[in-house]
Design a protein around this motif. Structure first.
Motif, PDB file in Angstrom:
ATOM      1  N   TYR A   1       0.838  -1.197   0.000  1.00 28.67           N
ATOM      2  CA  TYR A   1       0.000   0.000   0.000  1.00 28.67           C
ATOM      3  C   TYR A   1       0.879   1.255   0.000  1.00 28.67           C
ATOM      4  O   TYR A   1       1.861   1.331   0.718  1.00 28.67           O
ATOM      5  CB  TYR A   1      -0.888   0.011   1.239  1.00 28.67           C
ATOM      6  CG  TYR A   1      -1.340   1.396   1.629  1.00 28.67           C
ATOM      7  CD1 TYR A   1      -0.664   2.105   2.621  1.00 28.67           C
ATOM      8  CD2 TYR A   1      -2.402   2.005   0.973  1.00 28.67           C
ATOM      9  CE1 TYR A   1      -1.058   3.385   2.960  1.00 28.67           C
ATOM     10  CE2 TYR A   1      -2.801   3.285   1.311  1.00 28.67           C
ATOM     11  CZ  TYR A   1      -2.129   3.968   2.312  1.00 28.67           C
ATOM     12  OH  TYR A   1      -2.500   5.240   2.636  1.00 28.67           O
ATOM     13  N   THR A   2       0.494   2.223  -0.830  1.00 31.89           N
ATOM     14  CA  THR A   2       1.113   3.537  -0.778  1.00 31.89           C
ATOM     15  C   THR A   2       0.019   4.585  -0.916  1.00 31.89           C
ATOM     16  O   THR A   2      -0.970   4.367  -1.613  1.00 31.89           O
ATOM     17  CB  THR A   2       2.137   3.753  -1.909  1.00 31.89           C
ATOM     18  OG1 THR A   2       1.510   3.471  -3.165  1.00 31.89           O
ATOM     19  CG2 THR A   2       3.337   2.853  -1.745  1.00 31.89           C
ATOM     20  N   TYR A   3       0.210   5.673  -0.227  1.00 37.01           N
ATOM     21  CA  TYR A   3      -0.831   6.708  -0.223  1.00 37.01           C
ATOM     22  C   TYR A   3      -1.038   7.305  -1.617  1.00 37.01           C
ATOM     23  O   TYR A   3      -2.147   7.543  -2.046  1.00 37.01           O
ATOM     24  CB  TYR A   3      -0.458   7.816   0.757  1.00 37.01           C
ATOM     25  CG  TYR A   3      -1.489   8.903   0.831  1.00 37.01           C
ATOM     26  CD1 TYR A   3      -1.280  10.126   0.207  1.00 37.01           C
ATOM     27  CD2 TYR A   3      -2.688   8.705   1.520  1.00 37.01           C
ATOM     28  CE1 TYR A   3      -2.235  11.126   0.253  1.00 37.01           C
ATOM     29  CE2 TYR A   3      -3.649   9.704   1.572  1.00 37.01           C
ATOM     30  CZ  TYR A   3      -3.418  10.909   0.940  1.00 37.01           C
ATOM     31  OH  TYR A   3      -4.367  11.886   0.991  1.00 37.01           O
ATOM     32  N   CYS A   4       0.045   7.565  -2.289  1.00 35.51           N
ATOM     33  CA  CYS A   4      -0.065   8.203  -3.593  1.00 35.51           C
ATOM     34  C   CYS A   4       0.607   7.360  -4.659  1.00 35.51           C
ATOM     35  O   CYS A   4       1.751   6.915  -4.492  1.00 35.51           O
ATOM     36  CB  CYS A   4       0.561   9.591  -3.564  1.00 35.51           C
ATOM     37  SG  CYS A   4       0.284  10.524  -5.094  1.00 35.51           S
TER      38      CYS A   4
ATOM     39  N   ASN B   1      -4.409   9.927  -4.928  1.00 39.39           N
ATOM     40  CA  ASN B   1      -4.136   9.549  -3.560  1.00 39.39           C
ATOM     41  C   ASN B   1      -5.168   8.538  -3.058  1.00 39.39           C
ATOM     42  O   ASN B   1      -6.129   8.202  -3.748  1.00 39.39           O
ATOM     43  CB  ASN B   1      -4.046  10.776  -2.646  1.00 39.39           C
ATOM     44  CG  ASN B   1      -5.365  11.511  -2.500  1.00 39.39           C
ATOM     45  OD1 ASN B   1      -6.438  10.933  -2.704  1.00 39.39           O
ATOM     46  ND2 ASN B   1      -5.298  12.779  -2.135  1.00 39.39           N
ATOM     47  N   TYR B   2      -4.949   8.070  -1.868  1.00 40.35           N
ATOM     48  CA  TYR B   2      -5.782   6.987  -1.330  1.00 40.35           C
ATOM     49  C   TYR B   2      -7.227   7.429  -1.136  1.00 40.35           C
ATOM     50  O   TYR B   2      -8.139   6.625  -1.178  1.00 40.35           O
ATOM     51  CB  TYR B   2      -5.192   6.505  -0.009  1.00 40.35           C
ATOM     52  CG  TYR B   2      -5.753   5.185   0.453  1.00 40.35           C
ATOM     53  CD1 TYR B   2      -6.716   5.139   1.468  1.00 40.35           C
ATOM     54  CD2 TYR B   2      -5.324   3.996  -0.110  1.00 40.35           C
ATOM     55  CE1 TYR B   2      -7.220   3.926   1.895  1.00 40.35           C
ATOM     56  CE2 TYR B   2      -5.832   2.784   0.314  1.00 40.35           C
ATOM     57  CZ  TYR B   2      -6.773   2.753   1.313  1.00 40.35           C
ATOM     58  OH  TYR B   2      -7.279   1.550   1.736  1.00 40.35           O
ATOM     59  N   ALA B   3      -7.427   8.710  -0.944  1.00 35.97           N
ATOM     60  CA  ALA B   3      -8.783   9.227  -0.750  1.00 35.97           C
ATOM     61  C   ALA B   3      -9.529   9.371  -2.067  1.00 35.97           C
ATOM     62  O   ALA B   3     -10.708   9.713  -2.074  1.00 35.97           O
ATOM     63  CB  ALA B   3      -8.723  10.580  -0.040  1.00 35.97           C
TER      64      ALA B   3
ATOM     65  N   LEU C   1      -7.774   0.214  -5.211  1.00 34.47           N
ATOM     66  CA  LEU C   1      -7.164   0.137  -3.896  1.00 34.47           C
ATOM     67  C   LEU C   1      -6.981  -1.307  -3.444  1.00 34.47           C
ATOM     68  O   LEU C   1      -6.024  -1.627  -2.738  1.00 34.47           O
ATOM     69  CB  LEU C   1      -8.008   0.906  -2.883  1.00 34.47           C
ATOM     70  CG  LEU C   1      -8.165   2.404  -3.151  1.00 34.47           C
ATOM     71  CD1 LEU C   1      -9.095   3.021  -2.118  1.00 34.47           C
ATOM     72  CD2 LEU C   1      -6.817   3.095  -3.140  1.00 34.47           C
TER      73      LEU C   1
ATOM     74  N   ASN D   1      -3.699  -2.467  -4.975  1.00 31.44           N
ATOM     75  CA  ASN D   1      -2.544  -1.558  -4.948  1.00 31.44           C
ATOM     76  C   ASN D   1      -2.098  -1.224  -6.364  1.00 31.44           C
ATOM     77  O   ASN D   1      -0.906  -1.264  -6.692  1.00 31.44           O
ATOM     78  CB  ASN D   1      -1.370  -2.172  -4.179  1.00 31.44           C
ATOM     79  CG  ASN D   1      -1.640  -2.296  -2.706  1.00 31.44           C
ATOM     80  OD1 ASN D   1      -2.375  -1.501  -2.130  1.00 31.44           O
ATOM     81  ND2 ASN D   1      -1.047  -3.304  -2.083  1.00 31.44           N
TER      82      ASN D   1
ATOM     83  N   SER E   1       4.457   8.570   0.057  1.00 30.07           N
ATOM     84  CA  SER E   1       3.475   8.734   1.125  1.00 30.07           C
ATOM     85  C   SER E   1       2.660  10.012   0.961  1.00 30.07           C
ATOM     86  O   SER E   1       1.731  10.257   1.736  1.00 30.07           O
ATOM     87  CB  SER E   1       4.184   8.732   2.478  1.00 30.07           C
ATOM     88  OG  SER E   1       5.176   9.737   2.504  1.00 30.07           O
ATOM     89  N   LYS E   2       3.016  10.822  -0.008  1.00 33.12           N
ATOM     90  CA  LYS E   2       2.227  11.987  -0.370  1.00 33.12           C
ATOM     91  C   LYS E   2       2.402  12.208  -1.868  1.00 33.12           C
ATOM     92  O   LYS E   2       3.387  11.740  -2.463  1.00 33.12           O
ATOM     93  CB  LYS E   2       2.688  13.227   0.393  1.00 33.12           C
ATOM     94  CG  LYS E   2       4.135  13.608   0.128  1.00 33.12           C
ATOM     95  CD  LYS E   2       4.528  14.845   0.911  1.00 33.12           C
ATOM     96  CE  LYS E   2       5.990  15.206   0.636  1.00 33.12           C
ATOM     97  NZ  LYS E   2       6.397  16.412   1.409  1.00 33.12           N
ATOM     98  N   CYS E   3       1.456  12.891  -2.467  1.00 31.14           N
ATOM     99  CA  CYS E   3       1.572  13.189  -3.887  1.00 31.14           C
ATOM    100  C   CYS E   3       2.528  14.368  -4.061  1.00 31.14           C
ATOM    101  O   CYS E   3       2.278  15.457  -3.550  1.00 31.14           O
ATOM    102  CB  CYS E   3       0.203  13.484  -4.486  1.00 31.14           C
ATOM    103  SG  CYS E   3      -0.864  12.030  -4.594  1.00 31.14           S
TER     104      CYS E   3
END
Length: 113
Positions: A27-30, A49-51, A68, A71, A94-96
């Motif tokens: 899993y990675t956020y972005c 991103n994950y959202a 999601l 992945n 972990s962030k875009c």
């Protein structure tokens, strides 16, 4: 460490479509896509991103989507132009960001006129 594996590149004629896929090992956020054409600097294409928030740096011929549960991230490219010829890279962090830490090996897209 995040491992990314791209697939789906190839050669198409102008006006054609391709769908790129990228599978992340964890899993990675972005997850996002960048590209680098011959003699050009690397440029950001899009990320997600994950959202579910997506950001596009290029015009609307490209659509990014994400699964999601797998992945995975995808890039649907329509109405391709010769200028889209490039190596396309999947990237993660972990962030875009414009400078993600993790990169795939790339998949080549070649568009002929």
């Amino acid at each position: 460490q995040v491992q990314l594996v791209e697939s789906g590149g190839g050669s198409v004629q102008a006006g054609g479509s391709l769908r790129l896929s990228c599978a992340a090992s964890v899993y990675t956020y972005c997850l996002g896509w960048f590209r680098q054409g011959p003699g050009k600097d690397r440029e950001r294409v899009a990320d997600s991103n994950y959202a579910g928030t997506t950001t596009y740096a290029l015009e609307g011929r490209f659509t990014i989507s994400r699964d999601l549960s797998k992945n995975a991230v995808y890039l649907q490219m329509n109405n391709l132009e010769p200028e889209d010829t490039a190596m396309y890279f999947c990237a993660a962090d972990s962030k875009c960001t414009a400078q993600p830490r993790y990169w795939g090996q790339g998949t080549q897209v070649t568009v002929s006129s």
